[in-house]
Design an enzyme around this catalytic site. Structure first.
Site, PDB file in Angstrom:
ATOM      1  N   GLU A 156      38.977  42.479  55.383  1.00 32.39           N
ATOM      2  CA  GLU A 156      39.924  42.864  54.335  1.00 32.39           C
ATOM      3  C   GLU A 156      40.210  44.346  54.509  1.00 32.39           C
ATOM      4  OE1 GLU A 156      40.706  42.324  49.580  1.00 32.39           O
ATOM      5  OE2 GLU A 156      38.675  42.795  50.235  1.00 32.39           O
TER       6      GLU A 156
ATOM      7  N   ALA B  13      40.827  49.234  45.872  1.00 35.46           N
ATOM      8  CA  ALA B  13      39.593  49.965  46.164  1.00 35.46           C
ATOM      9  C   ALA B  13      39.393  50.160  47.668  1.00 35.46           C
ATOM     10  CB  ALA B  13      38.409  49.242  45.554  1.00 35.46           C
TER      11      ALA B  13
ATOM     12  N   HIS C  87      43.012  36.937  46.831  1.00 37.67           N
ATOM     13  CA  HIS C  87      42.936  37.109  45.369  1.00 37.67           C
ATOM     14  C   HIS C  87      44.326  37.200  44.735  1.00 37.67           C
ATOM     15  CE1 HIS C  87      43.155  41.341  46.528  1.00 37.67           C
ATOM     16  NE2 HIS C  87      41.849  41.420  46.810  1.00 37.67           N
TER      17      HIS C  87
ATOM     18  N   ASN D 143      46.251  39.714  42.095  1.00 39.11           N
ATOM     19  CA  ASN D 143      45.672  41.053  42.173  1.00 39.11           C
ATOM     20  C   ASN D 143      46.125  41.750  43.450  1.00 39.11           C
ATOM     21  OD1 ASN D 143      43.046  39.370  40.735  1.00 39.11           O
ATOM     22  ND2 ASN D 143      43.900  41.156  39.715  1.00 39.11           N
TER      23      ASN D 143
ATOM     24  N   ARG E   9      64.198  37.969  38.570  1.00 40.23           N
ATOM     25  CA  ARG E   9      65.138  38.054  39.683  1.00 40.23           C
ATOM     26  C   ARG E   9      64.462  38.517  40.978  1.00 40.23           C
ATOM     27  NH1 ARG E   9      68.767  39.551  35.494  1.00 40.23           N
ATOM     28  NH2 ARG E   9      68.169  41.758  35.635  1.00 40.23           N
TER      29      ARG E   9
ATOM     30  N   GLY F  26      36.931  36.665  34.248  1.00 38.98           N
ATOM     31  CA  GLY F  26      37.365  37.115  32.936  1.00 38.98           C
ATOM     32  C   GLY F  26      37.866  38.542  32.929  1.00 38.98           C
TER      33      GLY F  26
ATOM     34  N   ASP G 172      34.796  37.964  45.370  1.00 39.99           N
ATOM     35  CA  ASP G 172      35.204  39.325  45.728  1.00 39.99           C
ATOM     36  C   ASP G 172      34.133  40.312  45.254  1.00 39.99           C
ATOM     37  OD1 ASP G 172      36.758  41.332  46.829  1.00 39.99           O
ATOM     38  OD2 ASP G 172      38.044  41.556  45.069  1.00 39.99           O
TER      39      ASP G 172
ATOM     40  N   ILE H 236      40.021  48.780  39.635  1.00 42.08           N
ATOM     41  CA  ILE H 236      39.026  47.724  39.754  1.00 42.08           C
ATOM     42  C   ILE H 236      38.583  47.630  41.208  1.00 42.08           C
ATOM     43  CG2 ILE H 236      38.624  45.241  39.595  1.00 42.08           C
ATOM     44  CD1 ILE H 236      40.438  45.157  37.185  1.00 42.08           C
ATOM     45  N   ALA H 237      37.289  47.591  41.427  1.00 40.08           N
ATOM     46  CA  ALA H 237      36.724  47.636  42.776  1.00 40.08           C
ATOM     47  C   ALA H 237      35.887  46.391  43.036  1.00 40.08           C
ATOM     48  CB  ALA H 237      35.894  48.899  42.951  1.00 40.08           C
TER      49      ALA H 237
END
Length: 393
Positions: free
Chosen positions: A128, A139, A215, A218, A226, A248, A273, A307-308
């Site tokens: 990744e 991240a 993911h 995200n 459109r 969540g 992840d 967010i990591a």
């Protein structure tokens, strides 16, 4: 007792989640590493699993670490700790994910991880980054990102010594579509992710051979009326498996429900992840070259607050899927086991409870769906000692 006797185990009285449906109070026999049979009356000496539910071991396509350890460390002992942590939470098959770094360093990490694939600890390697969009890097360290030049992509794939399973890239970048075609030709999954791609380019990537959405939702543009963007293209094509993080935090439950309503459980792979804090507490943790702070179980970059990854384990994802999202047991098992197993080409040996397949099992209680025990290849990893044996009639 002979060695053969010790290699035989039978579970009686359990609810079994089988490919054809849920069977109550049935028997599952294990010999050696494999499931030897399903059904029949219990026998003296069987383990009594009345009140418990047995599902196939979970398969995680996308996980960066756990137990305070990272697959991106390039240290075998850390990788072993991460794999063990998730194994104890029901992940019996793991594809280890790297993060963006210098190409030579990621190649070195791949060499270390490939040895663990050869030892049977891991099922493959997922790259990744660094071939992702600056605009959607999340991240990943922006200064280390690279365009997906096929030669660079091939360098990482070759470093994995035949064990590269997946590469996430942004197809709109120079070389992106050519790299997708190359990966497809090599038998490596090309995944669309961390992308600023539009709808049309995403369709081109799918036609070129991309088969996974990294993911979904995200690190990619949202849906506009459109400008549908990559999400709609990835959801609507039956050739694409979509990863979802059901912790969540990454997705509102209604968004996860939307994905299931569009793609179906046979095209959804629930992933963690997870980074090194999975199975641990709050604190500071490395994620490749970046620092992450975990607070109240949520991992965010120290600099910038993005967010990591997650602190999720797949037993929690399973429980949330059934108790929060209202999935059936069969739908949850499809997304946590069968679908990712098929995607990896391992559906003949894992992913479902069937005679002849590897005895990779997760036992949960039948009320709250909390994890109770894990078996991998016929051996209890955790929890097996808690079950009593069936007494003679």
């Amino acid at each position: 007792m002979t060695t053969a006797d010790r290699d035989r185990t039978a579970l009686a009285g359990a609810r079994l989640v089988l490919p054809g449906g849920v069977v109550e109070g049935d028997r599952l026999a294990v010999e050696g590493e494999r499931i030897a049979g399903l059904g029949g009356d219990s026998e003296p000496g069987d383990l009594d699993l009345t009140g418990y539910t047995v599902v196939p071991g979970f398969v995680d396509l996308h996980v960066h670490g756990g137990g305070g350890a990272s697959y991106a460390s390039g240290i075998a002992e850390e990788a072993l700790l991460a794999a063990r942590t998730h194994l104890e939470h029901g992940t019996t098959t793991t594809v280890a994910s790297t993060v963006t770094g210098e190409i030579d360093e990621v190649a070195r990490q791949a060499h270390v991880l490939s040895e663990l694939v050869e030892d049977g600890v891991l099922a493959g390697i997922h790259f990744e980054g660094p071939f992702i969009s600056h605009n959607r890097c999340g991240a990943h360290r922006p200064d280390l990102l690279r365009d997906p030049d096929p030669a660079l992509v091939r360098k990482l794939v070759d470093a994995a010594r035949g064990h590269a399973r997946m590469v996430t890239l942004a197809p709109e970048l120079p070389g992106g579509l050519d790299s997708v075609r190359m990966l497809a030709d090599l038998g490596v999954i090309a995944a669309v992710g961390h992308t600023d791609s539009d709808y049309a380019t995403t369709l081109e990537a799918i036609e070129a051979g991309a088969t996974v959405a990294t993911h979904l939702f995200n690190a990619m543009p949202g849906i506009a009326h459109r400008a549908p963007g990559p999400i709609v293209a990835l959801l609507e094509d039956e050739r694409v498996t979509v990863e979802l993080i059901n912790d969540g935090v990454h997705l509102h439950p209604s968004v996860l429900d939307l994905a299931y309503g569009t793609a179906g459980a046979n095209r959804v792979a629930l992933i963690t992840d997870a980074m090194g804090a999975a199975g641990m507490g709050d604190g500071l943790y490395p994620l490749g070259p970046l620092q992450v702070e975990v607070k109240d179980g949520v991992a965010r970059l120290v600099e910038g607050g993005a967010i990591a990854g997650s602190t999720l384990t797949l037993d929690v994802a399973f429980k949330r899927s059934v108790t929060v999202n209202g999935l059936s047991l069969n739908q949850a098992v499809e997304s946590l086991s069968a679908t990712p197993a098929r995607l990896l080409g391992l559906g003949d040996s894992i992913g479902s409870l069937e005679t002849g397949k590897l005895a990779d099992l997760v036992v949960v209680d039948s009320e709250g769906y909390d994890l109770v025990a894990v078996m991998r290849r016929g051996r209890w990893i955790v929890g097996g000692e808690r079950f009593s044996t069936v007494k003679p009639a």
